[in-house]
Design a protein around this motif. Structure first.
Motif, PDB file in Angstrom:
ATOM      1  N   ALA A  13       0.833  -1.207   0.000  1.00  0.00           N
ATOM      2  CA  ALA A  13       0.000   0.000   0.000  1.00  0.00           C
ATOM      3  C   ALA A  13       0.867   1.256   0.000  1.00  0.00           C
ATOM      4  N   ALA A  14       1.961   1.221   0.764  1.00  0.00           N
ATOM      5  CA  ALA A  14       2.859   2.378   0.823  1.00  0.00           C
ATOM      6  C   ALA A  14       3.548   2.594  -0.520  1.00  0.00           C
ATOM      7  N   VAL A  15       3.989   1.504  -1.154  1.00  0.00           N
ATOM      8  CA  VAL A  15       4.656   1.618  -2.453  1.00  0.00           C
ATOM      9  C   VAL A  15       3.709   2.208  -3.491  1.00  0.00           C
ATOM     10  N   THR A  16       2.455   1.740  -3.504  1.00  0.00           N
ATOM     11  CA  THR A  16       1.474   2.258  -4.461  1.00  0.00           C
ATOM     12  C   THR A  16       1.263   3.754  -4.280  1.00  0.00           C
ATOM     13  N   THR A  17       1.114   4.183  -3.046  1.00  0.00           N
ATOM     14  CA  THR A  17       0.869   5.599  -2.767  1.00  0.00           C
ATOM     15  C   THR A  17       2.042   6.467  -3.211  1.00  0.00           C
ATOM     16  N   VAL A  18       3.252   6.068  -2.824  1.00  0.00           N
ATOM     17  CA  VAL A  18       4.434   6.858  -3.157  1.00  0.00           C
ATOM     18  C   VAL A  18       4.681   6.854  -4.670  1.00  0.00           C
ATOM     19  N   ALA A  19       4.523   5.691  -5.308  1.00  0.00           N
ATOM     20  CA  ALA A  19       4.766   5.601  -6.746  1.00  0.00           C
ATOM     21  C   ALA A  19       3.787   6.474  -7.529  1.00  0.00           C
ATOM     22  N   ASN A  20       2.516   6.470  -7.131  1.00  0.00           N
ATOM     23  CA  ASN A  20       1.536   7.301  -7.829  1.00  0.00           C
ATOM     24  C   ASN A  20       1.815   8.796  -7.635  1.00  0.00           C
ATOM     25  N   LEU A  21       2.260   9.159  -6.449  1.00  0.00           N
ATOM     26  CA  LEU A  21       2.600  10.554  -6.197  1.00  0.00           C
ATOM     27  C   LEU A  21       3.792  10.987  -7.048  1.00  0.00           C
ATOM     28  N   LEU A  22       4.838  10.155  -7.073  1.00  0.00           N
ATOM     29  CA  LEU A  22       6.019  10.482  -7.879  1.00  0.00           C
ATOM     30  C   LEU A  22       5.685  10.501  -9.367  1.00  0.00           C
ATOM     31  N   LEU A  23       4.778   9.624  -9.792  1.00  0.00           N
ATOM     32  CA  LEU A  23       4.355   9.611 -11.186  1.00  0.00           C
ATOM     33  C   LEU A  23       3.722  10.944 -11.578  1.00  0.00           C
ATOM     34  N   SER A  24       2.875  11.476 -10.712  1.00  0.00           N
ATOM     35  CA  SER A  24       2.253  12.773 -10.986  1.00  0.00           C
ATOM     36  C   SER A  24       3.302  13.874 -11.063  1.00  0.00           C
ATOM     37  N   VAL A  25       4.301  13.809 -10.192  1.00  0.00           N
ATOM     38  CA  VAL A  25       5.363  14.815 -10.212  1.00  0.00           C
ATOM     39  C   VAL A  25       6.142  14.750 -11.527  1.00  0.00           C
ATOM     40  N   VAL A  26       6.506  13.533 -11.944  1.00  0.00           N
ATOM     41  CA  VAL A  26       7.275  13.371 -13.179  1.00  0.00           C
ATOM     42  C   VAL A  26       6.483  13.887 -14.372  1.00  0.00           C
ATOM     43  N   VAL A  27       5.209  13.559 -14.446  1.00  0.00           N
ATOM     44  CA  VAL A  27       4.392  13.970 -15.592  1.00  0.00           C
ATOM     45  C   VAL A  27       4.259  15.486 -15.633  1.00  0.00           C
ATOM     46  N   THR A  28       3.941  16.103 -14.508  1.00  0.00           N
ATOM     47  CA  THR A  28       3.728  17.554 -14.501  1.00  0.00           C
ATOM     48  C   THR A  28       5.026  18.328 -14.726  1.00  0.00           C
ATOM     49  N   ARG A  29       6.174  17.752 -14.353  1.00  0.00           N
ATOM     50  CA  ARG A  29       7.442  18.457 -14.529  1.00  0.00           C
ATOM     51  C   ARG A  29       8.069  18.218 -15.902  1.00  0.00           C
ATOM     52  N   SER A  30       7.677  17.140 -16.584  1.00  0.00           N
ATOM     53  CA  SER A  30       8.365  16.786 -17.830  1.00  0.00           C
ATOM     54  C   SER A  30       7.618  17.201 -19.087  1.00  0.00           C
ATOM     55  N   MET A  31       6.353  17.603 -18.946  1.00  0.00           N
ATOM     56  CA  MET A  31       5.567  17.944 -20.129  1.00  0.00           C
ATOM     57  C   MET A  31       4.910  19.301 -19.965  1.00  0.00           C
ATOM     58  N   SER A  32       4.444  19.826 -21.084  1.00  0.00           N
ATOM     59  CA  SER A  32       3.673  21.066 -21.031  1.00  0.00           C
ATOM     60  C   SER A  32       2.367  20.810 -20.297  1.00  0.00           C
ATOM     61  N   GLN A  33       1.734  21.884 -19.843  1.00  0.00           N
ATOM     62  CA  GLN A  33       0.483  21.726 -19.120  1.00  0.00           C
ATOM     63  C   GLN A  33      -0.578  21.053 -19.982  1.00  0.00           C
ATOM     64  N   ALA A  34      -0.621  21.387 -21.263  1.00  0.00           N
ATOM     65  CA  ALA A  34      -1.617  20.780 -22.149  1.00  0.00           C
ATOM     66  C   ALA A  34      -1.397  19.275 -22.275  1.00  0.00           C
ATOM     67  N   ASN A  35      -0.153  18.865 -22.493  1.00  0.00           N
ATOM     68  CA  ASN A  35       0.129  17.434 -22.620  1.00  0.00           C
ATOM     69  C   ASN A  35      -0.062  16.697 -21.302  1.00  0.00           C
ATOM     70  N   ALA A  36       0.287  17.331 -20.191  1.00  0.00           N
ATOM     71  CA  ALA A  36       0.037  16.710 -18.888  1.00  0.00           C
ATOM     72  C   ALA A  36      -1.460  16.506 -18.677  1.00  0.00           C
ATOM     73  N   GLY A  37      -2.261  17.481 -19.100  1.00  0.00           N
ATOM     74  CA  GLY A  37      -3.710  17.337 -18.998  1.00  0.00           C
ATOM     75  C   GLY A  37      -4.218  16.181 -19.842  1.00  0.00           C
ATOM     76  N   ILE A  38      -3.656  16.027 -21.042  1.00  0.00           N
ATOM     77  CA  ILE A  38      -4.038  14.900 -21.905  1.00  0.00           C
ATOM     78  C   ILE A  38      -3.666  13.579 -21.244  1.00  0.00           C
ATOM     79  N   PHE A  39      -2.473  13.513 -20.645  1.00  0.00           N
ATOM     80  CA  PHE A  39      -2.039  12.294 -19.963  1.00  0.00           C
ATOM     81  C   PHE A  39      -3.015  11.925 -18.848  1.00  0.00           C
ATOM     82  N   PHE A  40      -3.308  12.864 -17.963  1.00  0.00           N
ATOM     83  CA  PHE A  40      -4.202  12.566 -16.849  1.00  0.00           C
ATOM     84  C   PHE A  40      -5.599  12.215 -17.337  1.00  0.00           C
ATOM     85  N   SER A  41      -6.057  12.856 -18.405  1.00  0.00           N
ATOM     86  CA  SER A  41      -7.387  12.579 -18.923  1.00  0.00           C
ATOM     87  C   SER A  41      -7.482  11.166 -19.496  1.00  0.00           C
TER      88      SER A  41
END
Length: 266
Positions: A13-41
């Motif tokens: 459970a701890a690994v899932t929580t931390v991995a998902n949080l870090l995944l969001s950080v990587v996506v938002t920091r590595s792409m433009s806001q528009a592409n990050a929005g497409i990824f999350f959508s």
């Protein structure tokens, strides 16, 4: 009971929580806001459709398999397995086919108007992966119905989240939303295969232990009376968790959806 869980269940459970949080950080920091929005959508859409594709049969397997292993016949255990797997395969494949065929129309709603060819392509590729995402969860529920928690913990709680994070990190320098979504979705294929491996052995062992057991009267109607309402509850819960990003994209666009997803995931 909590004291019956394997020691590594809480680590999962701890690994899932931390991995998902870090995944969001990587996506938002590595792409433009528009592409990050497409990824999350798109990832939210895949998770939502995977829940629909499961049609609640995982809950039915968890509830009925322990009882049938003790009180039912081997044929009833086999029937429960068929009723858990076949509907999920059928419905999820139909939904995946819908993504393949209607990707341009769905992209207009899921990623904003005038979607790029990459966005349409990634929706179609997600349609190919969707049955694996739905079936993997059902297979893990079946292993839990046989009393085995290890598969869920090691595959779903530890292995897949870490693999998604690692692949997304590797794809992040490209700043390509297509590659990042592919990195996120492709992990469902090996996760589903690994989840399926123990089931045949577990079913064979159950049949051997109760080879002469009499039927308990378990039938299809009883299975769906329990499973159907809980499928609707599960869909409602996931809808409340995931449909918000899709609504923000449809109303305000992918840039605002990226800001919203980043804020709510953190």
């Amino acid at each position: 009971a909590v004291d019956q869980l394997p020691p590594h269940a809480f680590d999962g459970a701890a690994v899932t929580t931390v991995a998902n949080l870090l995944l969001s950080v990587v996506v938002t920091r590595s792409m433009s806001q528009a592409n990050a929005g497409i990824f999350f959508s798109i990832t939210s859409l895949v998770l939502l459709l995977a829940t629909v594709g499961r049609v609640g049969t995982g809950g039915g397997a968890i509830y009925f398999l322990p009882r049938l292993r003790l009180l039912g016949s081997p044929d009833e255990v086999s029937e429960c397995l068929r009723w858990s797997i076949r509907p999920a395969v059928l419905v999820s494949c139909l939904l995946g086919l819908g993504l393949l065929v209607f990707a341009p129309q769905i992209a207009d709603l899921a990623v904003g108007r005038d979607p790029s060819p990459d966005a349409i392509l990634v929706l179609r590729l997600s349609g190919l992966v969707l049955p694996f995402a739905a079936l993997g969860d059902v297979l893990q529920s079946i292993t839990r119905g046989f009393g085995r928690m290890r598969t869920t913990v090691m595959v779903e709680r530890i292995g897949r989240p870490l693999a998604q994070l690692m692949l997304v990190v590797l794809a992040a320098p490209t700043h390509n939303v297509l590659l990042l979504v592919l990195a996120w979705t492709v992990t469902y294929l090996p996760a589903t295969i690994l989840s399926a491996l123990p089931i045949r052995r577990l079913a064979r062992e159950s049949r051997r232990r109760r080879s002469d057991a009499e039927p308990s009267g378990f039938n299809r109607s009883e299975y769906w009376r329990f499973t159907g309402p809980r499928a609707l509850i599960s869909l409602t819960q996931v809808g409340l968790q995931r449909a918000d990003v899709l609504l923000v994209v449809a109303i305000l666009g992918p840039v605002q959806a990226a800001l919203y997803a980043a804020a709510t995931r953190f």
